[in-house]
Design a protein around this motif. Structure first.
Motif, mmCIF file in Angstrom:
data_model
loop_
_atom_site.group_PDB
_atom_site.id
_atom_site.type_symbol
_atom_site.label_atom_id
_atom_site.label_comp_id
_atom_site.label_asym_id
_atom_site.label_seq_id
_atom_site.Cartn_x
_atom_site.Cartn_y
_atom_site.Cartn_z
ATOM 1 N N UNK A 1 0.846 -1.200 0.000
ATOM 2 C CA UNK A 1 0.000 0.000 0.000
ATOM 3 C C UNK A 1 0.883 1.252 0.000
ATOM 4 N N UNK B 1 2.983 2.259 -3.340
ATOM 5 C CA UNK B 1 2.363 3.029 -4.412
ATOM 6 C C UNK B 1 2.348 4.518 -4.089
ATOM 7 N N UNK C 1 -12.683 -2.341 5.759
ATOM 8 C CA UNK C 1 -11.773 -3.469 5.536
ATOM 9 C C UNK C 1 -11.430 -4.159 6.862
ATOM 10 N N UNK D 1 -14.267 -6.399 7.762
ATOM 11 C CA UNK D 1 -14.214 -7.557 6.882
ATOM 12 C C UNK D 1 -13.111 -8.537 7.314
ATOM 13 N N UNK E 1 -12.483 -2.810 0.139
ATOM 14 C CA UNK E 1 -11.208 -3.270 -0.408
ATOM 15 C C UNK E 1 -10.204 -2.134 -0.215
ATOM 16 N N UNK E 2 -8.928 -2.438 -0.481
ATOM 17 C CA UNK E 2 -7.895 -1.411 -0.344
ATOM 18 C C UNK E 2 -7.718 -0.690 -1.672
ATOM 19 N N UNK F 1 -5.641 1.442 -2.664
ATOM 20 C CA UNK F 1 -4.271 1.639 -3.124
ATOM 21 C C UNK F 1 -3.565 0.332 -3.484
ATOM 22 N N UNK F 2 -4.312 -0.768 -3.497
ATOM 23 C CA UNK F 2 -3.727 -2.038 -3.939
ATOM 24 C C UNK F 2 -4.330 -2.435 -5.285
ATOM 25 N N UNK F 3 -3.610 -3.281 -6.013
ATOM 26 C CA UNK F 3 -4.166 -3.783 -7.264
ATOM 27 C C UNK F 3 -5.290 -4.777 -6.956
ATOM 28 N N UNK G 1 -5.507 -11.466 -3.275
ATOM 29 C CA UNK G 1 -4.463 -12.310 -2.693
ATOM 30 C C UNK G 1 -4.432 -12.153 -1.169
ATOM 31 N N UNK G 2 -4.565 -10.902 -0.706
ATOM 32 C CA UNK G 2 -4.491 -10.667 0.737
ATOM 33 C C UNK G 2 -5.661 -11.329 1.467
ATOM 34 N N UNK G 3 -6.892 -11.108 0.974
ATOM 35 C CA UNK G 3 -8.021 -11.732 1.669
ATOM 36 C C UNK G 3 -7.968 -13.246 1.522
ATOM 37 N N UNK H 1 -4.862 -0.794 -10.082
ATOM 38 C CA UNK H 1 -5.210 -0.483 -8.695
ATOM 39 C C UNK H 1 -6.708 -0.240 -8.572
#
Lengths: 251, 277
Positions: free
Chosen positions: A16, A19, A87, A90, B100-101, B103-105, B111-113, B140
């Motif tokens: 995070x 980026x 998040x 979740x 969701x995040x 700033x992530x793709x 993948x993280x979850x 992203x």
């Protein structure tokens, strides 16, 4: 606890940040710039022979204070976002353990802090000729422990803020008193009893004490390790408190 | 909307129940939100949770997922009390606003979850494919459209292969083609044995479900199949039928009383529903 979930969390937090080039630049460059300012602030001081430069005292302490302040801010905002965007809720419906999340955060930001402190310490030593008895490795070690402390306090404080604006307001409450009372401005022996007692329970005090040990002794002293252990214990305690603020259920 | 896409009418209570609620009461702070609900959600089916905005749909879903404390009654999910630690592996939850995040793709999010459920690359790729986001996997989330981010959020739940999937308004902001695709995907998942609970305030989507829970002001109006709703509301248009059922409740003595109805609906709100039309 599950080490893979902790590592996945650390990796996620770092990507995070990856980026966000501007934040990385701010984290790495700003402490070095501020050190430069401190150096030139005391550039023309007249010293009696045998007395160390003010930069060697103040600059050294700033090396410990930067990671604490920066990581406190970065963590409390990041965690607050995690709370407000849903998040976190979740994540807490998944099998992840709260400790995996918190230690993942701690690990990611400690890595950033280590980088930050390597840059700042290198600048202090090589450009401004920081002159202390101990090895630079100890300076970096204390800086990283301080960063973990900042992360822990940031995670904890984010629970009490509803907006990013509020989160930033915790800085004068949590961080500034520690900077005032840590012994940077006035030696702690010379404070009145009340202030000295308060400074005794503030974690940043121990890092300043530890750095004074590093400055005065070529080898690591018992007192340095005691200070480091005290800081680590406080950081762990605050992380446990932070874990208690993560609720899987709301009422 | 036409009903050419109506679900095959399998009996609603066939087989085991995935979720059983008994006299479920929930309060948010002091405010009572759900008033003594009794219902059962059949396993391996799509159950629609329908009702106007503010009727308690999200609160009911959060209760089933285990993030909302219960004030009274019980909710059993897959044979365990809602919120049990063992259920965290079995229950997937997609919130209404995509969590969701940004700033992530897309891939990093899934993948993280997935990692939280110890799922690997193959599951990640499968989940991204399931929501049709392969071409955007390396983009992203912040740069995607609202509907695309919704699908990322869905993929983050699919990656865990949950036995019970709870979806809060998953089709909001999607174009009709994507919406149809997603409902086909839900159907396929249900046929493979997954239990789905899908909330919506769009009545046309009711026809895609096998059972419906009609919620209004925190009370369960009825649990029935889309066909039964059409019959009871005397309309093949399910929105009209739903309104007719509400009126029937308000009149108190309207026709055949439904078997799973809890009465006591206040007459207020009817005007509001009319103006919504």
């Amino acid at each position: 606890m599950d080490i893979r979930m902790m590592l996945a969390t650390a990796r996620r937090v770092l990507s995070q940040l990856r980026h966000d080039h501007r934040s990385i630049a701010l984290i790495l460059v700003v402490p070095a710039l501020l050190l430069t300012a401190v150096y030139f602030l005391y550039e023309n001081e007249t010293l009696r022979p045998g007395v160390p430069r003010t930069f060697d005292r103040v600059g050294l302490m700033m090396l410990a204070i930067f990671p604490f302040v920066v990581m406190f801010l970065v963590t409390s905002i990041t965690m607050l976002r995690e709370r407000t965007t849903g998040t976190l809720e979740r994540l807490l419906t998944t099998p992840v353990h709260k400790a995996d999340l918190l230690f993942g955060y701690g690990l990611a930001f400690s890595l950033m802090a280590a980088l930050q402190s390597l840059v700042a310490t290198a600048v202090a030593y090589w450009i401004f000729g920081l002159d202390i008895a101990g090895a630079p490795g100890y300076v970096v070690l204390i800086a990283v422990i301080n960063a973990v402390l900042g992360v822990a306090l940031g995670l904890f404080c984010s629970a009490f803020a509803r907006t990013e604006f509020q989160a930033v307001q915790f800085m004068p409450v949590v961080v500034v008193p520690q900077i005032l009372l840590c012994g940077l401005f006035v030696a702690r022996e010379r404070m009145n009893d009340v202030l000295e007692a308060i400074s005794n329970v503030l974690p940043l005090t121990y890092s300043v004490d530890a750095l004074q040990e590093v400055a005065a002794h070529a080898e690591a002293t018992d007192r340095l390790w005691q200070d480091a252990a005290t800081m680590a214990a406080i950081a762990l305690g605050v992380l446990v408190l932070a874990a208690l603020t993560l609720r899987r259920r709301t009422s | 909307m036409s009903h050419s896409s109506a679900a095959p009418s399998r009996p609603a209570h066939h087989g085991a129940a995935a979720v059983v609620a008994t006299a479920l009461t929930v309060r948010l702070g002091r405010l009572p939100v759900l008033h003594g609900l009794d219902f059962a959600i059949p396993a391996g089916r799509i159950t629609g949770l329908l009702g106007p905005s503010g009727s308690g749909k999200t609160t009911l879903m959060r209760t089933i997922v285990g993030t909302q404390r219960i004030a009274g009654g019980t909710v059993e999910v897959l044979g365990l009390a809602a919120g049990s630690a063992a259920l965290r592996r079995e229950v997937g939850y997609v919130t209404q606003s995509p969590s969701v995040y940004p700033d992530l793709t897309v891939e990093a999010n899934v993948r993280y979850f997935g990692a939280m459920h110890k799922k690997g690359k193959a599951d990640v790729a499968e989940a991204i494919a399931a929501v049709g986001l392969e071409p955007l996997a390396r983009r992203r989330a912040a740069g995607l459209s609202g509907g695309q981010v919704n699908r990322v959020s869905l993929a983050c739940a699919l990656v865990a292969h949950p036995r019970l999937l709870v979806l809060d308004e998953p089709t909001v902001g999607l174009d009709p083609v994507l919406r149809a695709d997603l409902w086909d995907r839900f159907r396929a998942m249900a046929e493979a044995g997954t239990t789905l609970l899908v909330s919506s305030h769009v009545m046309e989507e009711a026809s895609r479900c096998e059972t419906l829970l009609l919620l209004r002001e925190g009370r369960l109006l009825a649990q029935l199949t889309p066909a039964e709703l059409g019959r009871r509301g005397h309309s093949s248009n399910l929105e009209q039928a739903f309104l007719a059922v509400i009126r029937e409740q308000e009149d108190g003595d309207g026709g055949t009383p439904p078997d799973r109805t809890i009465g006591g609906i206040r007459p207020a709100g009817l005007e509001q529903r009319r103006s919504v039309r």
